[in-house]
Design a protein around this motif. Sequence first.
Motif, PDB file in Angstrom:
ATOM      1  N   GLY A   1       0.884  -1.401  -0.158  1.00  0.00           N
ATOM      2  CA  GLY A   1       0.192  -0.003   0.059  1.00  0.00           C
ATOM      3  C   GLY A   1       1.153   0.955   0.243  1.00  0.00           C
ATOM      4  O   GLY A   1       0.184   2.476  -0.854  1.00  0.00           O
ATOM      5  N   ALA A   2       2.064   1.542   0.722  1.00  0.00           N
ATOM      6  CA  ALA A   2       2.587   2.888   0.870  1.00  0.00           C
ATOM      7  C   ALA A   2       3.430   3.271  -0.428  1.00  0.00           C
ATOM      8  O   ALA A   2       3.573   4.416  -0.870  1.00  0.00           O
ATOM      9  CB  ALA A   2       3.868   2.594   2.109  1.00  0.00           C
ATOM     10  N   GLU A   3       3.889   1.532  -1.288  1.00  0.00           N
ATOM     11  CA  GLU A   3       4.524   1.626  -2.521  1.00  0.00           C
ATOM     12  C   GLU A   3       3.733   2.810  -3.596  1.00  0.00           C
ATOM     13  O   GLU A   3       4.111   3.314  -4.131  1.00  0.00           O
ATOM     14  CB  GLU A   3       4.931  -0.129  -2.494  1.00  0.00           C
ATOM     15  CG  GLU A   3       6.282   0.641  -2.165  1.00  0.00           C
ATOM     16  CD  GLU A   3       7.001  -1.207  -2.635  1.00  0.00           C
ATOM     17  OE1 GLU A   3       7.690  -1.053  -3.892  1.00  0.00           O
ATOM     18  OE2 GLU A   3       6.304  -2.015  -2.390  1.00  0.00           O
TER      19      GLU A   3
ATOM     20  N   SER B   1      -5.340  11.020   9.282  1.00  0.00           N
ATOM     21  CA  SER B   1      -4.995   9.527   8.288  1.00  0.00           C
ATOM     22  C   SER B   1      -3.974   8.669   8.347  1.00  0.00           C
ATOM     23  O   SER B   1      -3.151   8.923   8.814  1.00  0.00           O
ATOM     24  CB  SER B   1      -4.869  10.561   6.230  1.00  0.00           C
ATOM     25  OG  SER B   1      -3.944  11.244   6.847  1.00  0.00           O
ATOM     26  N   PHE B   2      -3.999   7.806   7.105  1.00  0.00           N
ATOM     27  CA  PHE B   2      -3.192   7.108   7.664  1.00  0.00           C
ATOM     28  C   PHE B   2      -2.705   6.538   6.228  1.00  0.00           C
ATOM     29  O   PHE B   2      -3.629   6.010   5.510  1.00  0.00           O
ATOM     30  CB  PHE B   2      -3.169   5.656   8.442  1.00  0.00           C
ATOM     31  CG  PHE B   2      -2.217   4.313   8.407  1.00  0.00           C
ATOM     32  CD1 PHE B   2      -0.958   4.291   9.594  1.00  0.00           C
ATOM     33  CD2 PHE B   2      -1.639   3.423   7.214  1.00  0.00           C
ATOM     34  CE1 PHE B   2       0.372   4.319   9.476  1.00  0.00           C
ATOM     35  CE2 PHE B   2      -0.683   2.785   7.328  1.00  0.00           C
ATOM     36  CZ  PHE B   2       0.216   2.825   8.436  1.00  0.00           C
ATOM     37  N   HIS B   3      -1.614   6.688   5.311  1.00  0.00           N
ATOM     38  CA  HIS B   3      -1.272   6.018   4.430  1.00  0.00           C
ATOM     39  C   HIS B   3       0.631   5.352   3.682  1.00  0.00           C
ATOM     40  O   HIS B   3       0.224   5.328   2.797  1.00  0.00           O
ATOM     41  CB  HIS B   3      -1.177   7.256   3.519  1.00  0.00           C
ATOM     42  CG  HIS B   3      -2.317   8.882   3.142  1.00  0.00           C
ATOM     43  ND1 HIS B   3      -3.905   8.147   2.589  1.00  0.00           N
ATOM     44  CD2 HIS B   3      -2.913   9.703   3.253  1.00  0.00           C
ATOM     45  CE1 HIS B   3      -4.796   8.706   2.272  1.00  0.00           C
ATOM     46  NE2 HIS B   3      -3.779  10.027   3.069  1.00  0.00           N
TER      47      HIS B   3
ATOM     48  N   GLY C   1      -9.126   4.317   7.998  1.00  0.00           N
ATOM     49  CA  GLY C   1      -9.026   2.778   8.866  1.00  0.00           C
ATOM     50  C   GLY C   1      -8.407   2.641   9.596  1.00  0.00           C
ATOM     51  O   GLY C   1      -8.503   2.740  11.073  1.00  0.00           O
ATOM     52  N   GLU C   2      -6.804   2.680   9.777  1.00  0.00           N
ATOM     53  CA  GLU C   2      -6.206   2.720  11.076  1.00  0.00           C
ATOM     54  C   GLU C   2      -6.212   4.513  11.980  1.00  0.00           C
ATOM     55  O   GLU C   2      -6.223   3.918  13.211  1.00  0.00           O
ATOM     56  CB  GLU C   2      -5.578   3.370  10.707  1.00  0.00           C
ATOM     57  CG  GLU C   2      -4.138   2.152  10.042  1.00  0.00           C
ATOM     58  CD  GLU C   2      -4.496   0.312  10.213  1.00  0.00           C
ATOM     59  OE1 GLU C   2      -3.630   0.474  11.630  1.00  0.00           O
ATOM     60  OE2 GLU C   2      -4.965   0.240   9.053  1.00  0.00           O
ATOM     61  N   GLY C   3      -7.151   5.068  11.751  1.00  0.00           N
ATOM     62  CA  GLY C   3      -7.876   6.795  11.939  1.00  0.00           C
ATOM     63  C   GLY C   3      -8.931   6.167  12.943  1.00  0.00           C
ATOM     64  O   GLY C   3      -9.352   7.369  13.776  1.00  0.00           O
TER      65      GLY C   3
ATOM     66  N   ALA D   1      -4.065  -2.098  -2.393  1.00  0.00           N
ATOM     67  CA  ALA D   1      -3.173  -3.509  -1.774  1.00  0.00           C
ATOM     68  C   ALA D   1      -4.025  -4.607  -1.327  1.00  0.00           C
ATOM     69  O   ALA D   1      -4.721  -4.799  -1.345  1.00  0.00           O
ATOM     70  CB  ALA D   1      -2.003  -2.603  -1.521  1.00  0.00           C
ATOM     71  N   LYS D   2      -2.904  -4.674   0.153  1.00  0.00           N
ATOM     72  CA  LYS D   2      -3.959  -5.204   0.835  1.00  0.00           C
ATOM     73  C   LYS D   2      -4.924  -6.446  -0.057  1.00  0.00           C
ATOM     74  O   LYS D   2      -4.463  -7.676  -0.680  1.00  0.00           O
ATOM     75  CB  LYS D   2      -4.886  -5.202   2.315  1.00  0.00           C
ATOM     76  CG  LYS D   2      -4.022  -4.338   3.104  1.00  0.00           C
ATOM     77  CD  LYS D   2      -4.738  -3.336   3.909  1.00  0.00           C
ATOM     78  CE  LYS D   2      -4.135  -3.371   5.107  1.00  0.00           C
ATOM     79  NZ  LYS D   2      -3.593  -3.249   6.371  1.00  0.00           N
ATOM     80  N   GLY D   3      -6.116  -6.632   0.259  1.00  0.00           N
ATOM     81  CA  GLY D   3      -6.832  -7.720   0.022  1.00  0.00           C
ATOM     82  C   GLY D   3      -6.526  -7.701  -2.288  1.00  0.00           C
ATOM     83  O   GLY D   3      -7.172  -9.114  -2.436  1.00  0.00           O
TER      84      GLY D   3
HETATM   85  C1  LIG Z   1      -5.036   3.335   4.108  1.00  0.00           C
HETATM   86  C2  LIG Z   1      -4.220   2.811   3.695  1.00  0.00           C
HETATM   87  N1  LIG Z   1      -3.355   2.975   3.600  1.00  0.00           N
HETATM   88  C3  LIG Z   1      -2.007   2.608   3.060  1.00  0.00           C
HETATM   89  C4  LIG Z   1      -0.832   2.058   3.670  1.00  0.00           C
HETATM   90  C5  LIG Z   1      -0.118   0.549   3.978  1.00  0.00           C
HETATM   91  O1  LIG Z   1       0.110  -0.250   3.218  1.00  0.00           O
HETATM   92  P1  LIG Z   1       1.081  -0.887   3.217  1.00  0.00           P
HETATM   93  O2  LIG Z   1       1.804  -1.507   5.306  1.00  0.00           O
HETATM   94  O3  LIG Z   1       0.501  -2.169   2.719  1.00  0.00           O
HETATM   95  O4  LIG Z   1       2.231  -0.298   2.966  1.00  0.00           O
HETATM   96  C6  LIG Z   1      -2.842   0.751   5.062  1.00  0.00           C
HETATM   97  C7  LIG Z   1      -1.719   0.290   6.360  1.00  0.00           C
HETATM   98  O5  LIG Z   1      -2.513   0.089   6.717  1.00  0.00           O
HETATM   99  C8  LIG Z   1      -3.748   1.478   5.115  1.00  0.00           C
HETATM  100  O6  LIG Z   1      -4.550   1.346   5.668  1.00  0.00           O
END
Ligand SMILES: Cc1ncc(COP(=O)(O)O)c(C=O)c1O
Length: 390
Positions: free
Chosen positions: A102-104, A134-136, A192-194, A249-251
């Motif tokens: 996700g980060a990439e 937020s979380f990215h 989500g993480e928020g 990413a993830k799913g």
């Molecule tokens: C919304 C969101 N963006 C980015 C990321 C980062 O993803 P990754 O851990 O695969 O780099 C996450 C991870 O929880 C996320 O929830």
Amino acid sequence: MNIKEKDNTYIANTYSRFPIVLTEGKGSVVFDEDGKQYIDMNTGIAVNIFGLCDDVWVEAVEKQLSALQHVSNLYYSAPDATLAEMLCERTGMKKVFFSNSGAEANECAIKAARKYAAGKKGPEYSTIITLKNSFHGRTITTLAATGQDVFHKDFLPLTDGFDYAEANNVNDLKEKVAKNKTAAIMFECVQGEGGVLPLERDFVNEIAAICQKEDILMIVDEVQTGNGRSGKLYSYMHYGVSPDIVTTAKGLGGGLPLGATMLGEKVSGVFEPGSHGSTFGGNPVCCAGAISILERIDDELLKKVCDKSKFIIDSLSGAKGVKSVTGMGLMLGIETEKDASEVISECMKNGVLVIKAKNKVRLLPALNIPDELLSKAVNVIKNACGGEKI
Ligand SMILES: Cc1ncc(COP(=O)(O)O)c(C=O)c1O
């Protein structure tokens, strides 16, 4: 040394792990090393869309694994081309860049936005406005995009060129846009993480209007919300907006590392050879697995996601010890009277794995979790929320 001791000795100390060692699983059931069985209500943080060792996914992955495991991006191969075609056809986006996380995927989105804005308006138009809470991601740039100081401290200086607006506050957003030379606005439709907090519809529509008016790019981070989890293929589809860039990413990988940055019409031509790259991005095995996942995220499955979501919300809203249930589809957060960690431990003791998001208990079950298992898990969660405080 046993596994926990070995892990604690040799693995970098970045995770506070739950005190169990998981050894195998099938669907929504997972076992620990003592043979204790759990219902998996977090799918490896929104990754195992069809649960553990899903037969169709395993077959697709194994078939590709024994044909061609990796070729590098210097050659054509079928799985990434097919997956990109499927993503574009289902979203209306025009091009896809594949990465591993996700980060990439977000890094790529930020690079695309900056390159587009620099070309169109000048290099000073580099600011990406994201939302507070937020979380990215956790790379230095995606940390900068993440609007939470708690993740920033200890790692300064972060990448320049980010500013943060308050979620659901149009005036604040307008102020931040006016103050900066803005390339893009980037957000998750459900933070989500928020704390599993969906954005208000009016706010998202306002973002779309601002982006349109100011020729600013709209980037939607669907890393956690994406791939059917929200009850639509991507959560922005609930809001009727058309992002310029969508990351996920993830799913998508269903358990293998895969990130995707989807580029809409405006930015489809922004990259040229050399602009960006990844050794493993678009790996044939990851993409073959992803094709088998995306193929099955159809209207019937999405309807089931909505039905299961409604069942959880109806069962837990107003239950003893539950203050609120927020979220969308099968991405839900329960605000509890007890400390969330206490509820999570109680659930684990009683054979249900759930995790935390801020002060909430977060549920991210498989999209195909059988109703019987879901009902059992919800009962355990309900009892854990409403039982005596430990
Ligand atoms: C919304 C969101 N963006 C980015 C990321 C980062 O993803 P990754 O851990 O695969 O780099 C996450 C991870 O929880 C996320 O929830």
